[in-house]
Structures are given as C-alpha cells and as structure tokens.
Motif scaffolding. Structure first.
Motif, PDB file in Angstrom:
ATOM      1  N   THR A 139       6.016 -14.377   5.261  1.00 10.64           N
ATOM      2  CA  THR A 139       6.287 -14.271   3.990  1.00 10.64           C
ATOM      3  C   THR A 139       7.209 -15.163   3.943  1.00 10.64           C
ATOM      4  O   THR A 139       7.004 -15.842   1.889  1.00 10.64           O
ATOM      5  N   GLN A 140       8.495 -15.199   3.819  1.00 15.51           N
ATOM      6  CA  GLN A 140       9.185 -15.827   3.097  1.00 15.51           C
ATOM      7  C   GLN A 140       9.192 -17.638   2.674  1.00 15.51           C
ATOM      8  O   GLN A 140       8.911 -17.481   1.841  1.00 15.51           O
ATOM      9  N   GLU A 141       8.625 -18.053   4.190  1.00 17.29           N
ATOM     10  CA  GLU A 141       8.162 -19.227   3.892  1.00 17.29           C
ATOM     11  C   GLU A 141       7.124 -19.933   3.024  1.00 17.29           C
ATOM     12  O   GLU A 141       7.222 -20.542   2.692  1.00 17.29           O
ATOM     13  N   TYR A 142       5.840 -18.150   2.965  1.00 18.86           N
ATOM     14  CA  TYR A 142       5.040 -18.595   2.010  1.00 18.86           C
ATOM     15  C   TYR A 142       5.025 -18.415   1.048  1.00 18.86           C
ATOM     16  O   TYR A 142       4.376 -19.182   0.195  1.00 18.86           O
ATOM     17  N   MET A 143       5.925 -17.614   0.460  1.00 21.86           N
ATOM     18  CA  MET A 143       6.737 -17.178  -0.601  1.00 21.86           C
ATOM     19  C   MET A 143       7.491 -18.440  -1.382  1.00 21.86           C
ATOM     20  O   MET A 143       6.774 -18.625  -2.596  1.00 21.86           O
ATOM     21  N   ALA A 144       7.873 -19.377  -0.797  1.00 19.70           N
ATOM     22  CA  ALA A 144       8.437 -20.435  -0.936  1.00 19.70           C
ATOM     23  C   ALA A 144       7.366 -21.345  -1.504  1.00 19.70           C
ATOM     24  O   ALA A 144       7.512 -22.021  -2.355  1.00 19.70           O
ATOM     25  N   ASP A 176      -9.119  -6.653  -1.172  1.00 20.84           N
ATOM     26  CA  ASP A 176      -9.913  -8.025  -0.871  1.00 20.84           C
ATOM     27  C   ASP A 176      -9.999  -9.269  -2.230  1.00 20.84           C
ATOM     28  O   ASP A 176      -9.768  -9.742  -2.100  1.00 20.84           O
ATOM     29  N   THR A 177     -10.541  -8.608  -3.482  1.00 19.80           N
ATOM     30  CA  THR A 177     -10.550  -9.838  -4.757  1.00 19.80           C
ATOM     31  C   THR A 177      -9.315 -11.374  -4.663  1.00 19.80           C
ATOM     32  O   THR A 177      -9.920 -11.968  -5.012  1.00 19.80           O
ATOM     33  N   MET A 178      -8.633 -10.526  -4.014  1.00 19.58           N
ATOM     34  CA  MET A 178      -7.518 -11.586  -3.994  1.00 19.58           C
ATOM     35  C   MET A 178      -6.712 -12.815  -3.204  1.00 19.58           C
ATOM     36  O   MET A 178      -6.546 -13.283  -2.719  1.00 19.58           O
ATOM     37  N   PHE A 179      -7.661 -11.872  -1.695  1.00 18.83           N
ATOM     38  CA  PHE A 179      -7.400 -12.618  -0.129  1.00 18.83           C
ATOM     39  C   PHE A 179      -7.604 -14.101  -0.001  1.00 18.83           C
ATOM     40  O   PHE A 179      -7.375 -14.712  -0.309  1.00 18.83           O
ATOM     41  N   GLY A 180      -9.384 -14.373  -1.398  1.00 19.72           N
ATOM     42  CA  GLY A 180      -9.536 -16.166  -1.741  1.00 19.72           C
ATOM     43  C   GLY A 180      -8.432 -16.704  -2.610  1.00 19.72           C
ATOM     44  O   GLY A 180      -8.137 -17.735  -1.987  1.00 19.72           O
ATOM     45  N   PHE A 194       6.109 -11.998  -4.571  1.00 20.27           N
ATOM     46  CA  PHE A 194       5.011 -11.435  -4.235  1.00 20.27           C
ATOM     47  C   PHE A 194       4.493 -10.506  -4.955  1.00 20.27           C
ATOM     48  O   PHE A 194       3.232 -10.944  -5.578  1.00 20.27           O
ATOM     49  N   ASP A 195       5.161  -9.557  -6.122  1.00 11.57           N
ATOM     50  CA  ASP A 195       4.712  -8.867  -7.447  1.00 11.57           C
ATOM     51  C   ASP A 195       4.392  -9.997  -7.961  1.00 11.57           C
ATOM     52  O   ASP A 195       3.586  -8.802  -8.927  1.00 11.57           O
ATOM     53  N   GLU A 196       5.077 -10.983  -8.246  1.00 12.03           N
ATOM     54  CA  GLU A 196       4.844 -11.533  -9.799  1.00 12.03           C
ATOM     55  C   GLU A 196       3.168 -12.293  -9.231  1.00 12.03           C
ATOM     56  O   GLU A 196       2.319 -12.456 -10.044  1.00 12.03           O
ATOM     57  N   ILE A 197       2.476 -12.589  -8.182  1.00 11.86           N
ATOM     58  CA  ILE A 197       1.516 -13.074  -7.675  1.00 11.86           C
ATOM     59  C   ILE A 197       0.461 -11.374  -7.974  1.00 11.86           C
ATOM     60  O   ILE A 197      -0.946 -11.847  -8.727  1.00 11.86           O
ATOM     61  N   VAL A 198       0.738 -10.880  -7.632  1.00 16.29           N
ATOM     62  CA  VAL A 198      -0.618  -9.305  -7.618  1.00 16.29           C
ATOM     63  C   VAL A 198      -0.586  -8.684  -8.921  1.00 16.29           C
ATOM     64  O   VAL A 198      -1.633  -9.055  -9.518  1.00 16.29           O
ATOM     65  N   GLU A 199       0.307  -9.167  -9.919  1.00 15.64           N
ATOM     66  CA  GLU A 199       0.599  -9.297 -11.006  1.00 15.64           C
ATOM     67  C   GLU A 199      -0.353 -10.070 -12.137  1.00 15.64           C
ATOM     68  O   GLU A 199      -0.719  -9.471 -13.063  1.00 15.64           O
ATOM     69  N   ALA A 200      -0.198 -11.206 -11.151  1.00 17.02           N
ATOM     70  CA  ALA A 200      -0.713 -12.352 -12.084  1.00 17.02           C
ATOM     71  C   ALA A 200      -2.121 -12.657 -12.151  1.00 17.02           C
ATOM     72  O   ALA A 200      -3.150 -12.800 -12.706  1.00 17.02           O
ATOM     73  N   HIS A 201      -2.487 -12.213 -10.729  1.00 21.93           N
ATOM     74  CA  HIS A 201      -3.984 -12.079 -10.251  1.00 21.93           C
ATOM     75  C   HIS A 201      -5.220 -10.185  -9.901  1.00 21.93           C
ATOM     76  O   HIS A 201      -6.058 -10.312  -9.284  1.00 21.93           O
ATOM     77  N   ALA A 202      -3.882  -9.903 -10.952  1.00 17.84           N
ATOM     78  CA  ALA A 202      -4.947  -8.289 -10.385  1.00 17.84           C
ATOM     79  C   ALA A 202      -4.993  -7.607 -11.883  1.00 17.84           C
ATOM     80  O   ALA A 202      -3.488  -8.083 -12.443  1.00 17.84           O
ATOM     81  N   ASP A 203      -5.898  -7.045 -12.078  1.00 23.32           N
ATOM     82  CA  ASP A 203      -5.872  -6.215 -13.641  1.00 23.32           C
ATOM     83  C   ASP A 203      -4.526  -4.813 -13.443  1.00 23.32           C
ATOM     84  O   ASP A 203      -4.212  -4.339 -12.062  1.00 23.32           O
ATOM     85  N   PRO A 204      -4.271  -4.175 -14.367  1.00 22.85           N
ATOM     86  CA  PRO A 204      -2.687  -3.637 -14.134  1.00 22.85           C
ATOM     87  C   PRO A 204      -2.947  -2.304 -13.503  1.00 22.85           C
ATOM     88  O   PRO A 204      -2.516  -2.032 -12.567  1.00 22.85           O
ATOM     89  N   ALA A 205      -4.254  -1.375 -13.808  1.00 25.58           N
ATOM     90  CA  ALA A 205      -4.383  -0.548 -12.536  1.00 25.58           C
ATOM     91  C   ALA A 205      -4.947  -1.085 -10.722  1.00 25.58           C
ATOM     92  O   ALA A 205      -4.042   0.124 -10.203  1.00 25.58           O
ATOM     93  N   ARG A 206      -5.016  -1.863 -10.896  1.00 22.14           N
ATOM     94  CA  ARG A 206      -4.887  -2.441  -9.611  1.00 22.14           C
ATOM     95  C   ARG A 206      -3.910  -2.573  -8.431  1.00 22.14           C
ATOM     96  O   ARG A 206      -3.135  -2.626  -7.866  1.00 22.14           O
TER      97      ARG A 206
END
Length: 457
Positions: free
Chosen positions: A130-135, A229-233, A98-110
């Motif tokens: 969440t576990q199933e989705y992250m798999a 918000d910008t990552m939900f899509g 989950f952290d990797e997804i956030v880091e890959a699709h958001a700017d550093p501050a966000r």
C-alpha cells in the motif's frame, strides 16, 4: 569524481533541463536516498526551478534541516532558499492519501461507509504494497496539479527497491483476484437475490471463510468490497497512467547506492529492471565513498612502519649518538637511509591520512648536533606510539578504499554504460540547509563556488 572508465553523471544539466519534470531516487534502504532527494531539491530550487520533494518517512532531523518542524501530506514551502526558485517538501501520509482517493472518487454516503469500515482501516494503514502504491498515487496527483516544474521522489524504504515498480501491478492483481471476485459476486447480483445466491450457491465456501477469518471480519470485507466496487477500475486506471508517466521522457531515475556489495548488487538488479521496463535511467549516485589525503602510502607500508615504531627499530639516541635501536639494545650505528626515508614519509602521511595539516615532529636530545639531527632524530615513546596508531588507522582506511574500489569495479564491468557520480563521505550528519548544499555540491562535483540562478544568468 567518477568510477574509472565509467561515464560521468552530470547532475546540473539534468536538473537545469526544463524538460526534466520528475526525478525518482531509488535504491536499497540505508544508502542515503532521502538525503540525496533533499539535496537535489535544494540545488534545483537554488538554480531557478520550482521544486517539490516527496519523501517517505524521513528522519526528523532531515525535516528540521529544511526548516520544517514536521512534514505532512501537504507540500510546505521551505524558507532560506537562495536564488530565484522555490522548494516545497512533503512526507507521504499513506492512510491520508488513501482517504483522499476515496473522498475524491465516491459520493459522500459511500465514502463515509468506506472510511468507517474496519477492513478498510486495516488495509489503508498496513496492507503489503500500500505504501508503494500510495507513493505513486501521490506522484500522479502532484503531476496533475502542475504547480511545480520539478518533482523529486524519494521512494519508500523496503526490503527490495523493486517494490516501488511492482506496487501497481500487485494491487491490480489483488483487485482482479478470485477472492475479491468471489466477495463481489453477491453485490453484483444485488439485494435479496444476492443474499439468496450467497446463501444457496456459496454457503459452504463462506462458511469455511467465516471459520478461517471470523464471521465479523468476513462481513466487513464483503461490505468494503461492495462499497469499493465502482472504484476498483479507477485504481487500475490511475496505476497504469502513473506507470506510463514513469516511462515518459520527462522522467529520470537515479539509482542510489553505497560502495557495499549488497547495495550495489541491488542497484545492478534495479538498472536491469529499469531497462527491461523501458524506464529512463539517468545514472548511479554512489554515496559515502571514502578517500584519503595520503593515498601514496599503501596499507602494507603503513603497517610495516607502525611495527617498526612499536618494536623500537627505527631511530634512537644513546649518549648523544644517533643510531638504530634493535631488540638487543642500542647500537652505535647509523640508521639505514631507506628506513629513515620510510619513517619520515610515514610520519608526514600519517598526519595527512586523518586530515591534519600538522606534521608529527620528533625531538632531538639537547646535546645532539645539527649533523646528528639530520641523520636521524630520536622518537620519544609518546610520539612513536601516536604515530604508530595513526599509521594503523591509515592502513585500515586504505584497506576499506581497496575493498570499495573492487566492489565498484565489478559494477562498472557489468554496466559500463551507466553514468556514475561519487559522493565523498561527510564527517557528520546533515542537519541544515548548508549540509544539503554541501551534498549537492558533491553530487555535481562542483569545484568552484555554488552557482545560483541569479549569478549563472
């Protein structure tokens, strides 16, 4: 070994086919999915494929069996693989993915704001589904990297094997839900206008939510939603893409089960669901199937022979004479031929029933001549007791076999089109690569020596 009347599942052609890029092992918990996935990975690698096994929460001894002290979110190469292929293994770290997804699709501050948000930390660590989705996210990442020509997925343990397929839709429903839209509304309006809108138009609603959830939690949720918000899509887009990947011709589902009623019932549901979702089903792997080396001796005959031995009604000697001993004492009569034949077969089969190559022998009285010994040998009490115990164990085993057969036949009747391979139960746990190879041989129903990429070319 396969179910009577069911087509056989050919494992080697499946893993040898270069068009097969993903194999998903799914089924109820506790049926051997993780071991099956690891064994498939070992066998495919030793037949020349470059394989990565994505496993979920494996037993520590299974990681050690692949020569790795600890599995984590990074694929690690497994040493000791023979042949021309490679095997890599990894264990899903749900929060790290989950952290990797956030880091890959958001700017550093966000990204920093999201990762430090208390609500996000709770969501990423334990939100339902969440576990199933992250798999599925990790599967999409591995496929996009295109470093491996075969990915073997061990689906997460869950109350229902269907959770793995439902996870993307469940997350999409959560992100599209009224509660999330309500919390996103102030952020979409923006700035002081947004706060004014929240305070004037929704004060009663947020006041109620604040009482139910707590004011701090509500603020954490609002901050999280505004940052995400910008990552939900992107979540929805990737979930849809992975779902289509699971439907693609290069994917093969293996439903794993044990010959038990509940496990096969869930396997049947999964087979029907895969068909409804138009996902490619390769077949059913039936683990831990019991067998017997003395199947000709039925449970009924074994129990009858055990009772005869325990009641002393088989063969005895008295004063150098062979005869049948009944409840009333020794009788100087010859034993019935059928009783002798049944007892002789029972003794031989009792040893075979527990996998022994040594038959149970009886001892004759030193004064008994050859003719008496041939007509019926005495059974010392210790030998009779041991033989009777083995016969009862064999009877129990045959009853288990009959129950398993009835359960498997019901599945085959409901789904005669499903290819099946049966994996005989092993006497112990799998704790090294040799054990995984043995499972692989049983999966492929290999009769001869294990074939590697070097020897099969």
């Amino acid at each position: 070994m396969t179910l009577d009347g069911a087509p056989g599942l050919e494992i080697d052609p499946l893993i040898d086919d270069s068009a097969t890029r993903i194999i998903v092992c799914c089924g109820a918990g506790g049926v051997g999915k993780t071991t099956t996935a690891a064994a498939l990975g070992v066998r495919a690698a030793e037949r020349g494929r470059k394989v990565v096994v994505l496993t979920i929460d494996p037993a520590r001894r299974l990681a050690q069996s692949m020569g790795i002290d600890q599995l984590d979110n990074t694929p690690r190469r497994v040493d000791g693989i023979e042949g021309g292929g490679e095997l890599h293994a990894m264990m899903l770290d749900m929060k790290r993915t989950f952290d990797e997804i956030v880091e890959a699709h958001a700017d550093p501050a966000r990204a920093a704001a999201i990762l430090g948000n208390p609500f996000y930390q709770s969501l990423s660590a334990g939100f339902a589904g969440t576990q199933e989705y992250m798999a599925m996210e990790k599967l999409g990442q591995l496929r996009a990297r295109d470093e491996w020509d075969l990915i073997v997925v061990d689906t997460p343990p869950s109350r229902s094997a269907l959770d793995f397929l439902d996870a993307p839709k469940r997350l999409g429903s959560f992100l599209d839900g009224k509660f999330i839209k309500l919390l996103m509304a102030p952020a979409k309006v923006g700035g002081r206008a947004g706060m004014k809108f929240l305070n004037v138009g929704m004060s009663m609603m947020t006041g109620t939510l604040g009482k139910l959830l707590g004011g701090q939690l509500l603020r954490d949720v609002q901050t999280f939603v505004a940052a995400m918000d910008t990552m939900f899509g992107g979540f929805r887009t990737r979930a849809d893409a992975t779902y289509r990947l699971l439907q693609a011709p290069g994917t093969a589902f293996l439903v794993v089960a044990a010959p038990e009623r509940d496990a096969l019932r869930e396997a049947a549901y999964f087979v029907e669901r895969l068909a409804a979702e138009r996902m490619p089903l390769a077949g059913l792997v039936l683990n831990r199937v019991h067998g017997s080396g003395a199947a000709r001796l039925s449970a009924e005959r074994a129990l009858a022979a055990a009772e005869n031995l325990e009641e002393g009604r088989i063969v005895d000697q008295s004063a150098g004479k062979t005869g049948v001993r009944g409840p009333g004492g020794p009788e100087a009569t010859s034993p019935e031929p059928e009783a002798l034949r049944t007892t002789a077969v029972a003794r031989s089969d009792a040893a075979a029933a527990i996998g022994s190559d040594t038959e149970i022998h009886t001892h004759t009285h030193p004064h008994t001549d050859a003719g008496d010994a041939e007509s019926g040998a005495a059974t010392p009490p210790a030998v009779a007791e041991l033989t009777a115990g083995l016969l009862r164990l064999h009877a129990e085993r045959m009853q288990v076999l009959a129950r398993e057969r009835r359960t498997r036949d019901r599945f085959a009747t409901l789904h005669p089109e499903v290819a099946v391979t049966e994996v005989p139960a092993l006497p112990g746990d799998v704790h090294d690569l040799a054990g995984l190879r043995a499972i692989g041989d049983r999966l492929a129903a290999a009769e001869g020596p294990r074939v590697t990429a070097e020897t099969s070319s």
